[in-house]
Design a protein around this motif. Structure first.
Motif, PDB file in Angstrom:
ATOM      1  N   TYR A  38       0.838  -1.206   0.000  1.00  0.00           N
ATOM      2  CA  TYR A  38       0.000   0.000   0.000  1.00  0.00           C
ATOM      3  C   TYR A  38       0.872   1.256   0.000  1.00  0.00           C
ATOM      4  O   TYR A  38       0.704   2.160  -0.837  1.00  0.00           O
ATOM      5  CB  TYR A  38      -0.892  -0.036   1.243  1.00  0.00           C
ATOM      6  CG  TYR A  38      -1.923   1.060   1.355  1.00  0.00           C
ATOM      7  CD1 TYR A  38      -1.561   2.385   1.595  1.00  0.00           C
ATOM      8  CD2 TYR A  38      -3.284   0.769   1.261  1.00  0.00           C
ATOM      9  CE1 TYR A  38      -2.510   3.389   1.719  1.00  0.00           C
ATOM     10  CE2 TYR A  38      -4.245   1.768   1.379  1.00  0.00           C
ATOM     11  CZ  TYR A  38      -3.850   3.069   1.609  1.00  0.00           C
ATOM     12  OH  TYR A  38      -4.797   4.059   1.730  1.00  0.00           O
ATOM     13  N   ALA A  41       3.260   1.670  -3.162  1.00  0.00           N
ATOM     14  CA  ALA A  41       2.514   2.144  -4.327  1.00  0.00           C
ATOM     15  C   ALA A  41       2.197   3.629  -4.199  1.00  0.00           C
ATOM     16  O   ALA A  41       2.267   4.384  -5.181  1.00  0.00           O
ATOM     17  CB  ALA A  41       1.223   1.340  -4.482  1.00  0.00           C
ATOM     18  N   THR A  42       1.866   4.063  -2.987  1.00  0.00           N
ATOM     19  CA  THR A  42       1.563   5.479  -2.757  1.00  0.00           C
ATOM     20  C   THR A  42       2.789   6.351  -3.004  1.00  0.00           C
ATOM     21  O   THR A  42       2.707   7.397  -3.667  1.00  0.00           O
ATOM     22  CB  THR A  42       1.061   5.684  -1.314  1.00  0.00           C
ATOM     23  OG1 THR A  42      -0.103   4.873  -1.097  1.00  0.00           O
ATOM     24  CG2 THR A  42       0.713   7.139  -1.061  1.00  0.00           C
ATOM     25  N   MET A  45       3.589   6.528  -6.755  1.00  0.00           N
ATOM     26  CA  MET A  45       2.690   7.422  -7.480  1.00  0.00           C
ATOM     27  C   MET A  45       3.017   8.881  -7.182  1.00  0.00           C
ATOM     28  O   MET A  45       2.999   9.741  -8.084  1.00  0.00           O
ATOM     29  CB  MET A  45       1.238   7.120  -7.111  1.00  0.00           C
ATOM     30  CG  MET A  45       0.215   7.990  -7.830  1.00  0.00           C
ATOM     31  SD  MET A  45       0.289   7.842  -9.643  1.00  0.00           S
ATOM     32  CE  MET A  45      -0.389   6.175  -9.844  1.00  0.00           C
ATOM     33  N   ARG A  48       6.029   9.851  -9.100  1.00  0.00           N
ATOM     34  CA  ARG A  48       5.705   9.997 -10.522  1.00  0.00           C
ATOM     35  C   ARG A  48       5.076  11.354 -10.812  1.00  0.00           C
ATOM     36  O   ARG A  48       5.296  11.941 -11.878  1.00  0.00           O
ATOM     37  CB  ARG A  48       4.753   8.877 -10.941  1.00  0.00           C
ATOM     38  CG  ARG A  48       4.381   8.896 -12.413  1.00  0.00           C
ATOM     39  CD  ARG A  48       3.471   7.738 -12.758  1.00  0.00           C
ATOM     40  NE  ARG A  48       3.104   7.764 -14.165  1.00  0.00           N
ATOM     41  CZ  ARG A  48       2.276   6.902 -14.743  1.00  0.00           C
ATOM     42  NH1 ARG A  48       1.741   5.921 -14.021  1.00  0.00           N
ATOM     43  NH2 ARG A  48       1.983   6.998 -16.023  1.00  0.00           N
ATOM     44  N   ALA A  76      -5.186   9.950  -7.585  1.00  0.00           N
ATOM     45  CA  ALA A  76      -4.136   9.000  -7.960  1.00  0.00           C
ATOM     46  C   ALA A  76      -3.303   8.583  -6.753  1.00  0.00           C
ATOM     47  O   ALA A  76      -3.068   7.389  -6.521  1.00  0.00           O
ATOM     48  CB  ALA A  76      -3.241   9.616  -9.038  1.00  0.00           C
ATOM     49  N   VAL A  77      -2.850   9.557  -5.973  1.00  0.00           N
ATOM     50  CA  VAL A  77      -1.953   9.266  -4.852  1.00  0.00           C
ATOM     51  C   VAL A  77      -2.673   8.513  -3.738  1.00  0.00           C
ATOM     52  O   VAL A  77      -2.162   7.518  -3.203  1.00  0.00           O
ATOM     53  CB  VAL A  77      -1.332  10.570  -4.308  1.00  0.00           C
ATOM     54  CG1 VAL A  77      -0.572  10.301  -3.010  1.00  0.00           C
ATOM     55  CG2 VAL A  77      -0.403  11.181  -5.346  1.00  0.00           C
ATOM     56  N   TYR A  78      -3.862   8.978  -3.386  1.00  0.00           N
ATOM     57  CA  TYR A  78      -4.581   8.330  -2.292  1.00  0.00           C
ATOM     58  C   TYR A  78      -5.379   7.111  -2.749  1.00  0.00           C
ATOM     59  O   TYR A  78      -5.818   6.307  -1.911  1.00  0.00           O
ATOM     60  CB  TYR A  78      -5.509   9.335  -1.607  1.00  0.00           C
ATOM     61  CG  TYR A  78      -4.769  10.365  -0.789  1.00  0.00           C
ATOM     62  CD1 TYR A  78      -4.301  10.063   0.482  1.00  0.00           C
ATOM     63  CD2 TYR A  78      -4.516  11.638  -1.298  1.00  0.00           C
ATOM     64  CE1 TYR A  78      -3.610  10.997   1.234  1.00  0.00           C
ATOM     65  CE2 TYR A  78      -3.826  12.586  -0.554  1.00  0.00           C
ATOM     66  CZ  TYR A  78      -3.372  12.258   0.712  1.00  0.00           C
ATOM     67  OH  TYR A  78      -2.675  13.188   1.457  1.00  0.00           O
ATOM     68  N   ILE A  80      -4.198   4.834  -5.210  1.00  0.00           N
ATOM     69  CA  ILE A  80      -3.383   3.723  -5.703  1.00  0.00           C
ATOM     70  C   ILE A  80      -3.181   2.652  -4.634  1.00  0.00           C
ATOM     71  O   ILE A  80      -3.166   1.447  -4.937  1.00  0.00           O
ATOM     72  CB  ILE A  80      -2.018   4.243  -6.230  1.00  0.00           C
ATOM     73  CG1 ILE A  80      -1.256   3.125  -6.932  1.00  0.00           C
ATOM     74  CG2 ILE A  80      -1.198   4.850  -5.108  1.00  0.00           C
ATOM     75  CD1 ILE A  80      -1.929   2.589  -8.162  1.00  0.00           C
ATOM     76  N   THR A  83      -6.227   0.476  -4.376  1.00  0.00           N
ATOM     77  CA  THR A  83      -6.337  -0.306  -5.606  1.00  0.00           C
ATOM     78  C   THR A  83      -5.402  -1.511  -5.579  1.00  0.00           C
ATOM     79  O   THR A  83      -5.799  -2.638  -5.911  1.00  0.00           O
ATOM     80  CB  THR A  83      -6.013   0.573  -6.829  1.00  0.00           C
ATOM     81  OG1 THR A  83      -6.924   1.672  -6.879  1.00  0.00           O
ATOM     82  CG2 THR A  83      -6.121  -0.233  -8.114  1.00  0.00           C
ATOM     83  N   VAL A  84      -4.159  -1.278  -5.176  1.00  0.00           N
ATOM     84  CA  VAL A  84      -3.187  -2.369  -5.081  1.00  0.00           C
ATOM     85  C   VAL A  84      -3.652  -3.415  -4.063  1.00  0.00           C
ATOM     86  O   VAL A  84      -3.567  -4.624  -4.303  1.00  0.00           O
ATOM     87  CB  VAL A  84      -1.798  -1.818  -4.704  1.00  0.00           C
ATOM     88  CG1 VAL A  84      -0.847  -2.945  -4.305  1.00  0.00           C
ATOM     89  CG2 VAL A  84      -1.214  -1.029  -5.869  1.00  0.00           C
TER      90      VAL A  84
END
Length: 279
Positions: A38, A41-42, A45, A48, A76-78, A80, A83-84
């Motif tokens: 979690y 991935a955050t 992102m 990125r 996107a940031v919160y 991802i 989602t993962v």
């Protein structure tokens, strides 16, 4: 005349203690994989999108002010991380159900806990974070832009889904154990104690100690809302008459390798994130 007290054999007591310890070790390892995925991935992102911050023991802190955020970046940031974890929950759950549950060993128990932890970081986190009005709460807030009512409704739905998932996970919990003795229905309370309650309480305390003194309120609440999954799972397990295990199950023994692995992972987590990792 009172009925004679039941005799608890030393063999049963030994299996009970070993099962409690193994379950706690696996609980911790599965949580760290889910939580690590979690947060990783955050951070990925955020990097990125060129959003700076610091990854700490129990939290991620972004170094931009509120006005500098934009809608797609927030989502996107919160988004991802959940989602993962949703993908992890589905993948681990399918792997457990279709391939692992009929095999001996502890890997199926790891898959079960990975499924539950990942689900909790999606559903339970939405419940907890809505209470604190941060992290997962930002997703519906910025998605709908309609005030707090949709957020609360989604949190209630997420909590109900946690209860339902926990109820149906009971049969998976029973099939994740190999011990013929503990699987017998008259030992069901012991199995629930050492297989659900002890890992949850002791595992959460160990994880809290690992993150101390930086344990965030979000993570502490995530530990608590895990009960929305485990409560129904325990109740249904107590009612379920299923008491069979696989043919020739693996002998109950302490998973020393997993114990060492958990210690190394915890030590690495502490050493790497103790001072914070800037991104």
């Amino acid at each position: 005349m009172s009925a004679p007290a039941p005799v608890v054999s030393s063999g049963t007591s030994s299996k009970t203690a070993i099962t409690a310890l193994n379950s706690t070790i696996i609980y911790v390892l599965a949580y760290m994989l889910a939580q690590g995925s979690y947060q990783l991935a955050t951070v990925a992102m955020a990097r990125r999108l060129s959003i700076p911050g610091v990854w700490r023991l129990s939290s991620i802190q972004f170094r931009i002010t509120d006005p500098e955020w934009w809608r797609s970046a927030v989502l996107a940031v919160y988004g991802i991380g959940p989602t993962v974890c949703a993908l992890l929950a589905v993948g681990a759950g399918l792997w457990f159900w279709h391939r692992a549950r009929q095999r001996k060993g502890l890997f199926k128990l790891f898959l079960l806990w990975l499924t539950l932890h990942s689900a909790n970081l999606v559903l339970g986190a939405l419940v907890a974070d809505t209470f604190l009005e941060n992290w997962a709460w930002y997703i519906p807030s910025w998605l709908f832009l309609a005030g707090n009512i949709p957020n609360v409704i989604l949190a209630v739905v997420a909590g109900l889904l946690q209860l339902v998932l926990g109820y149906f996970a009971a049969i998976g919990f029973l099939q994740s154990h190999d011990s013929i003795t503990l699987m017998q229905y008259h030992n069901r309370r012991q199995l629930i104690l050492v297989g659900i309650l002890v890992p949850w309480v002791v595992g959460s305390l160990l994880l809290a100690a690992l993150k101390w003194p930086e344990l965030s309120r979000n993570e502490a609440l995530h530990f608590l809302v895990m009960g929305l999954l485990l409560g129904p799972m325990a109740v249904k397990s107590a009612q379920e008459l299923f008491e069979f295990t696989i043919p020739e199950p693996k002998r109950t023994q302490l998973a020393l390798g997993l114990l060492v692995l958990a210690g190394l992972v915890g030590l690495g987590w502490r050493l790497v994130l103790g001072a914070g990792v800037t991104f």
